[in-house]
Design an enzyme around this catalytic site. Structure first.
Site, PDB file in Angstrom:
ATOM      1  N   CYS B  86      -3.948   9.307  -4.859  1.00  0.00           N
ATOM      2  CA  CYS B  86      -5.286   8.921  -5.043  1.00  0.00           C
ATOM      3  C   CYS B  86      -6.267  10.132  -4.783  1.00  0.00           C
ATOM      4  O   CYS B  86      -6.333  10.994  -5.422  1.00  0.00           O
ATOM      5  CB  CYS B  86      -5.671   7.727  -4.401  1.00  0.00           C
ATOM      6  N   HIS B 203      -0.794   3.745  -5.062  1.00  0.00           N
ATOM      7  CA  HIS B 203      -0.907   3.876  -3.814  1.00  0.00           C
ATOM      8  C   HIS B 203       0.566   3.285  -2.931  1.00  0.00           C
ATOM      9  O   HIS B 203       0.462   1.918  -2.846  1.00  0.00           O
ATOM     10  CB  HIS B 203      -1.984   2.995  -3.160  1.00  0.00           C
ATOM     11  N   GLU B 205       1.729   3.351  -0.301  1.00  0.00           N
ATOM     12  CA  GLU B 205       1.672   2.683   1.184  1.00  0.00           C
ATOM     13  C   GLU B 205       1.069   1.255   0.904  1.00  0.00           C
ATOM     14  O   GLU B 205       1.036   0.565   1.959  1.00  0.00           O
ATOM     15  CB  GLU B 205       0.399   3.714   2.018  1.00  0.00           C
TER      16      GLU B 205
END
Lengths: 741, 230
Positions: B86, B203, B205
């Site tokens: 990002c 993302h 994560e």
């Protein structure tokens, strides 16, 4: 430096009543100068002093064994959630700034509420936004909605706290005056909190964070007036936000608290330096000497009163143990933030403000604050004329409809019911990797507390039409619905914060609504054992339509905290499997009062609040908790706006299921499908668990009924085919986007 | 493996990345403060998401001048593994470590939602274990995520097998309607020519913890760890 002379006109302009001016003279034993008068003006404004509401707020239940600070004692409520962790939460309005400058108004609202949380040492981990707008077909409403959503998004996304819930509601009563209520929720290790207090003579006082500018001067006073056509002249009273500074201030504040070098800390919101110096001093029963010329300024030539009243954002007042200044300065230096000593703590309870060696204001701290010398009023009440209109309502005068499919389609795309995706996708809902509702839809937001087996369950609720129709019952419903949403997500209601949005308190009809709402909130909070931990009152919300001034519908928004003790018991609202049995728990009533169907489709504006009984509601929620703990249900979704049909529809669309339902012939079909009588929950149960489920329900004496089953086909009610849920879902998902894009 | 997560003052996905690497993947992780210059002998550096320096100017435009970034750039130029997610991807572009730029989303709004993406190659460390036919459900959250590069660069990225991920629908079809932000050719992530610097907008994560009921992103971290397991 030439100071403005205090004249009756000036007193009036600052919003001070003649009797209040006399009181100030009595306190000081002399005429106040302009700077001092400005200080009293903001501190005694409705916004800071709660002068017209505090008498009633004190009647609310504010005690609970799990509360770590009492209501109003600190910047936000603090609740022990076990495992050595406390949850800090609060909701606050930013209605007036948003009415004029929606983007900055909303952004600084988010900033302000988050500062209230981290000034206490808690890291914000979730936000909710409760928003109300007028007629979406007005260009102005579109402009307000766009600006508010972008303001919340830009600020919160950069700051890095996920939005996990909230509301967006439209009604003409909010045409001029939207309501923008922001809630923040943080967690902190018990014992690592910081208090907004000041003591220890000679301890230095620091201002940290952003520089001070001329933005937001007299913002608190402005928030305590009616919004009128002339309000746009007051745009300088709206502050400007900088989320990057806020992020730095967050990290630096949490770090500096850990040093143990602080006596106390308070964020600067309304009334800036004035409010933080006076509230901290009054709480610690000390005074302060403040040298205004040492305050880092954003612009030159600021008058003392401007420095004192500036509502520039992202600032804190910090009182430090003498001798430990360096530890504090080092932290703020690490984060590249201002940290400037501007004064010291004194013994006598007086606030002395100096500018270039000259004493410009000298006032006793205690006399400025709520609970101290600030005025307390009891306002007159009068039953509003419209209540008579409501009492004329009779359901038998409303013909039963024939076009059920049309009504269903209307409700699916009704903006108070349809998906809020257009809004929500502009918010970061996942940063922090704690939002357990992203992939598991539920009635309330569920937020993981990492390192424990617990989650927070959060909801904001208020149907202001119900409150308008019956303030007491309507507010009981608001509390009950918040609790129901939490229970249907697997949580146990714990405590509330409230944001009370009303019209002008000097209007007896408005105050009648206010007192009714407080009574209802007290009743319901006592029943659910959810004490009030604090919140905010926003009066003077009104719309001006065709030169007729109308207060907004009374809107006491409830922000409720619940606890999910075991993450494995998280409950979701989506139908899971074909063949599962659909039950309705609770009792269907022959009632369409104040439903979206009645109000917006049939355009009947005067009807009572829907059927509601507090004891029964509590019993329903109790049985829902029991069957979730016993793992007997696969989904739970409460019946709210749009009625049973919408509840079934929302449970079906998540995975594209259909259903077959039989209506209850003992009541009108429109009441069964679209009525909003309270205390009802739709659950789905696997046929394997049918027996045990029914046994428990039978034992509980709560009315319930098998109303149908989950199918892979269309949505059938009796023998009417309402189409496939996935096709109707397209309209549900896009209704708001189509208007806004 | 030893991971280093760079923390800019406005990073806000740093904790999330550290949580996944440390608590879920069980790796050693150190924080690398933007004012420092010591990379502490990390094997793999991550630039996390967020708003590095407020990003009022252009996302990542200031971050690339941080003291730590001088060292990170030197590390990458020597072949060290570096991944930007990002805002981290935006910084990689600003620093010239990967080609292209990330422009405002074509709807001019911040977008946060689950999207689907498909790995395009197994010939990089971060995608080595991913089933290329599978659509992975991964969140995006950005205002400036529209990948843009000149035709020549796009051709080179394709010819050299350097596109890591493309946006697709649930079924795995890479089609216009599945493109959330208007990125050229649905590109969601790329790597540099040397295949040691990786940038992606989604993302992973945020999709690695079972408690969030979506672990589609974990395969990316498993791929990275395959370096030492192999």
């Amino acid at each position: 430096m030439k100071e403005i002379k205090v004249t009756p006109e000036v007193v009036k302009k600052l919003g001070i009543l003649p009797e209040e001016f006399e009181k100030i003279k009595g306190i000081l034993g002399r005429e106040p100068n302009f700077t001092e008068l400005s200080i009293y003006s903001v501190m005694w404004s409705e916004h800071c002093s709660y002068k017209n509401s505090i008498y009633w707020l004190k009647t609310l239940p504010r005690e609970g064994k799990h509360l770590l600070v009492g209501a109003g004692e600190e910047n936000a409520g603090l609740v022990d959630i076990g495992d050595g962790i406390a949850c800090c939460f609060k909701i606050e309005s930013h209605n007036h700034p948003c009415a004029l400058e929606p983007y900055q108004g909303a952004a600084t609202g988010v900033g302000g509420i988050n500062r209230d949380i981290f000034t206490m040492g808690a890291r914000p981990i979730a936000q909710l936004n409760s928003l109300r707008f007028g007629d979406i077909n007005l260009d102005k409403t579109k402009w307000l909605l766009k600006g508010v959503v972008k303001g919340i998004g830009d600020y919160g996304n950069a700051f890095g706290v996920p939005v996990v819930g909230g509301e967006v509601f439209f009604d003409d009563c909010y045409n001029t005056n939207p309501l923008v209520n922001a809630m923040s929720v943080g967690i902190v290790k018990k014992g690592n909190t910081c208090s907004a207090t000041s003591e220890g003579v000679g301890n230095p006082v620091f201002i940290v964070g952003s520089s001070t500018g001329k933005d937001g001067i007299h913002g608190a006073t402005f928030a305590s007036e009616d919004i009128t056509e002339k309000s746009s002249e007051k745009i300088p009273a709206v502050q400007v936000g900088d989320p990057f500074q806020e992020k730095l201030l967050l990290e630096a504040s949490l770090e500096v608290i850990k040093t143990g070098a602080l006596v106390g800390m308070q964020d600067m919101g309304a009334a800036g330096i004035t409010c933080s110096t006076s509230e901290m001093s009054a709480k610690g029963k000390h005074g302060m000497k403040i040298y205004l010329d040492r305050v880092p300024l954003r612009q030159q030539d600021m008058e003392p009163f401007e420095i004192l009243l500036s509502e520039s954002q992202e600032r804190m007042l910090v009182v430090v143990h003498k001798g430990r200044e360096k530890e504090v300065i080092d932290v703020f230096e690490k984060w590249d933030l201002n940290c400037v000593e501007i004064g010291e703590v004194t013994a006598d309870g007086m606030l002395e403000y100096y500018m270039n060696g000259e004493l410009v204001a000298h006032v006793p701290a205690e006399t400025l604050v709520l609970g101290g010398g600030a005025p307390v009023y009891q306002r007159e009440t009068k039953e509003p004329a419209y209540i008579k209109e409501i009492s004329k309502y009779n359901i038998d005068n409303i013909p039963e409809p024939q076009n059920y499919i049309d009504i269903a389609k209307y409700l699916i795309t009704n903006l108070n019911i349809s998906s809020k995706r257009w809004v929500i996708e502009q918010y970061d809902t996942m940063v922090g990797t704690k939002n357990m509702s992203t992939n598991i839809p539920s009635d309330a937001g569920v937020v993981n507390v990492k390192g424990t087996n617990k989650a927070l369950v959060l909801s904001t609720d208020c149907n202001s039409r119900y409150v308008y129709a019956d303030p007491q019952k309507g507010t009981e419903i608001a509390v009950a619905e918040a609790a129901r949403n939490i229970v249907c997500s697997g949580g146990e209601p714990s405590a509330i914060t409230n944001c009370l949005n009303f019209g002008n308190p000097y209007n007896p009809e408005v105050f009648w609504q206010f007192t009714g709402a407080i009574k209802g909130m007290g009743n319901a909070c006592r029943k659910f054992d959810t004490p009030v931990t604090g919140g905010n009152v926003s009066f003077y919300n009104q719309s001006s339509n065709n030169n007729v001034v109308e207060p907004v519908y009374p809107t006491p928004v409830i922000g409720m905290l619940g606890i999910l003790e075991d993450k494995n018991l998280q409950m979701s609202l989506d139908f899971k499997n074909e063949g599962d049995i659909i039950y309705l728990i609770g009792k269907s009533e022959n009632d369409i009062s104040m439903s979206e169907y009645l109000y917006n489709y049939l355009k009947v504006k005067y009807s009572p609040a829907p059927h509601f009984d507090l004891e029964f509601e509590y019993a329903v929620q109790d049985i829902i908790k029991k069957i979730i703990r016993k793992k007997l249900i696969k989904s739970a979704h409460d019946v709210s706006e749009g009625g049973l049909f919408i509840t079934l529809f929302e449970s079906a669309i998540c995975r594209g299921f259909g259903f077959k339902i039989t209506t209850d012939k003992s009541i009108r079909k429109d009441a069964f499908l679209f009525g909003e009588s309270q205390s009802r929950v739709v659950v789905s149960v696997s046929p394997d668990n049918k027996k045990e489920f029914e046994e428990i329900l039978n034992k509980s004496k709560i009315p319930f009924g098998q109303i149908g089953e989950i199918t892979k086909g269309n949505m059938f009610i009796d023998d009417i085919d309402f189409g496939t849920s996935s096709y109707q879902n397209i309209f549900y998902q896009n209704a708001l986007a189509e208007i806004m894009n | 493996m030893k991971f280093g997560v760079v923390i800019f003052p406005g990073s806000n996905c740093d904790h999330d990345m550290i949580y996944v690497l440390k608590n879920i993947m069980g790796q050693e992780v150190v924080k690398l403060w933007h004012k420092d210059r010591d990379l502490q002998n990390c094997d793999f550096i991550v630039l996390p998401g967020g708003f590095s320096f407020g990003d009022y100017l252009r996302s990542g435009a200031i971050a690339r001048f941080s003291p730590i970034m001088e060292e990170v750039i030197a590390f990458a130029n020597k072949g060290g593994y570096l991944m930007g997610i990002c805002n981290g991807f935006q910084i990689l572009c600003e620093a010239g470590l990967v080609e292209g730029a990330l422009l405002h989303n074509n709807n001019q709004k911040f977008i946060c939602k689950n999207i689907y993406m498909k790995a395009q190659t197994n010939n990089t460390l971060v995608t080595s274990l991913i089933d290329k036919s599978k659509a992975l459900k991964i969140p995006i959250a950005h205002g400036e995520g529209r990948f843009y590069a000149s035709e020549d660069v796009i051709k080179k990225l394709n010819d050299e097998d350097r596109v890591l991920f493309r946006y697709c629908n649930k079924e795995g079809d890479v089609i216009d309607i599945a493109n959330p932000n208007g990125s050229i050719e649905n590109i969601a992530g790329i790597c540099n020519k040397r295949r040691n610097v990786f940038g992606m907008m989604p993302h992973p994560e945020r999709a690695s913890d079972e408690v969030l009921s979506n672990t589609d992103g974990k395969i990316i971290f498993e791929s990275i760890l395959n370096l030492v397991n192999a």
